[in-house]
Design a protein around this motif. Sequence first.
Motif, PDB file in Angstrom:
ATOM      1  N   TYR A  34       0.834  -1.196   0.000  1.00  0.00           N
ATOM      2  CA  TYR A  34       0.000   0.000   0.000  1.00  0.00           C
ATOM      3  C   TYR A  34       0.875   1.255   0.000  1.00  0.00           C
ATOM      4  O   TYR A  34       1.991   1.259   0.514  1.00  0.00           O
ATOM      5  CB  TYR A  34      -0.905   0.035   1.237  1.00  0.00           C
ATOM      6  N   SER A  35       0.334   2.308  -0.560  1.00  0.00           N
ATOM      7  CA  SER A  35       0.944   3.626  -0.434  1.00  0.00           C
ATOM      8  C   SER A  35       0.354   4.265   0.812  1.00  0.00           C
ATOM      9  O   SER A  35      -0.868   4.304   0.966  1.00  0.00           O
ATOM     10  CB  SER A  35       0.631   4.469  -1.667  1.00  0.00           C
ATOM     11  N   VAL A  36       1.187   4.727   1.733  1.00  0.00           N
ATOM     12  CA  VAL A  36       0.718   5.175   3.047  1.00  0.00           C
ATOM     13  C   VAL A  36       1.062   6.632   3.297  1.00  0.00           C
ATOM     14  O   VAL A  36       2.196   7.063   3.078  1.00  0.00           O
ATOM     15  CB  VAL A  36       1.328   4.309   4.173  1.00  0.00           C
ATOM     16  N   ILE A  37       0.074   7.389   3.744  1.00  0.00           N
ATOM     17  CA  ILE A  37       0.289   8.748   4.226  1.00  0.00           C
ATOM     18  C   ILE A  37      -0.252   8.794   5.644  1.00  0.00           C
ATOM     19  O   ILE A  37      -1.112   7.984   6.021  1.00  0.00           O
ATOM     20  CB  ILE A  37      -0.411   9.804   3.336  1.00  0.00           C
ATOM     21  N   SER A  38       0.240   9.717   6.452  1.00  0.00           N
ATOM     22  CA  SER A  38      -0.175   9.727   7.856  1.00  0.00           C
ATOM     23  C   SER A  38      -0.312  11.135   8.394  1.00  0.00           C
ATOM     24  O   SER A  38       0.331  12.077   7.908  1.00  0.00           O
ATOM     25  CB  SER A  38       0.823   8.932   8.707  1.00  0.00           C
ATOM     26  N   ALA A  39      -1.156  11.259   9.401  1.00  0.00           N
ATOM     27  CA  ALA A  39      -1.392  12.548  10.057  1.00  0.00           C
ATOM     28  C   ALA A  39      -1.544  12.320  11.555  1.00  0.00           C
ATOM     29  O   ALA A  39      -2.014  11.273  11.994  1.00  0.00           O
ATOM     30  CB  ALA A  39      -2.648  13.205   9.490  1.00  0.00           C
ATOM     31  N   ALA A  40      -1.147  13.338  12.342  1.00  0.00           N
ATOM     32  CA  ALA A  40      -1.178  13.215  13.799  1.00  0.00           C
ATOM     33  C   ALA A  40      -2.363  13.930  14.434  1.00  0.00           C
ATOM     34  O   ALA A  40      -2.587  13.810  15.634  1.00  0.00           O
ATOM     35  CB  ALA A  40       0.130  13.763  14.392  1.00  0.00           C
ATOM     36  N   ASP A  41      -3.126  14.675  13.643  1.00  0.00           N
ATOM     37  CA  ASP A  41      -4.293  15.359  14.184  1.00  0.00           C
ATOM     38  C   ASP A  41      -5.359  15.488  13.098  1.00  0.00           C
ATOM     39  O   ASP A  41      -5.095  15.267  11.914  1.00  0.00           O
ATOM     40  CB  ASP A  41      -3.930  16.735  14.757  1.00  0.00           C
ATOM     41  N   GLY A  42      -6.550  15.868  13.527  1.00  0.00           N
ATOM     42  CA  GLY A  42      -7.681  15.901  12.617  1.00  0.00           C
ATOM     43  C   GLY A  42      -7.571  16.927  11.505  1.00  0.00           C
ATOM     44  O   GLY A  42      -7.952  16.661  10.362  1.00  0.00           O
ATOM     45  N   GLU A  43      -7.053  18.088  11.829  1.00  0.00           N
ATOM     46  CA  GLU A  43      -6.945  19.139  10.813  1.00  0.00           C
ATOM     47  C   GLU A  43      -5.961  18.735   9.716  1.00  0.00           C
ATOM     48  O   GLU A  43      -6.207  18.920   8.520  1.00  0.00           O
ATOM     49  CB  GLU A  43      -6.525  20.451  11.469  1.00  0.00           C
TER      50      GLU A  43
END
Length: 244
Positions: A34-43
């Motif tokens: 899979y190609s993965v992107i990530s975020a640490a908060d909702g915004e």
Amino acid sequence: MTSESVPTKETILIVDDELSIRRILKTRLSINGYSVISAADGEDALSLFKQYHPDLVVLDVMMPKLDGYGVCQEIRQYSDVPIIMLTALGDISDRITGLELGADDYVMKPFSPKELEARIRSVLRRVEKISTHQGIPNSGIILLGLIRIDLNKRQVFKNNERVRLTGMEFSLLELLLTRAGESFSRATILQDVWGYTPERHVDTRVVDVHISRLRAKLEDDPSNPDLILTARGTGYLFQKISEA
């Protein structure tokens, strides 16, 4: 925020304020192609979502700036992308809230990465599934009064207006519709549509909430449904379609 440079399969957005979880899931999912992107908060999650248009979102509930419920609600304003919620909340009603806001499934923290990976595969497989069914017109079009269901394009119209369904909602409708008149237990539906066997009674609440959402979108009177019926003591069924 991070992203893989060369997408090899579907793109998955991981949203969690715990760095260790983001790293573990990014590593394991990337190994699976899979190609993965990530975020640490909702915004940040919403910003990345609009930028990358991922194929699936793994979304934690408790996050800074904007919680998972808010992110889910915002995404559902304009997208039917599959969403799997991660929740450490113990109250059943808290888990159900995410489903009512449009999530396709949820996994309890602490969770097994293998279990989450299996859920991801199952949801993506169901959402992408295109098949033909015996007893269904060659066109794949089913007319039920003012409702038109296109099984090939996985679209539903009511009064000539598009009814927005998530992929899992359509898969649930498809199961009941193509075997109209046959009752299904909640456990059978969960196995057939979501791809796993319930380990706890609360697991089947996923089915109940999705049935409720479908009724709200399709029935003239969701509290007294004519199409998606409750099979007393069993589960659910779609009313038997009369032969023309």
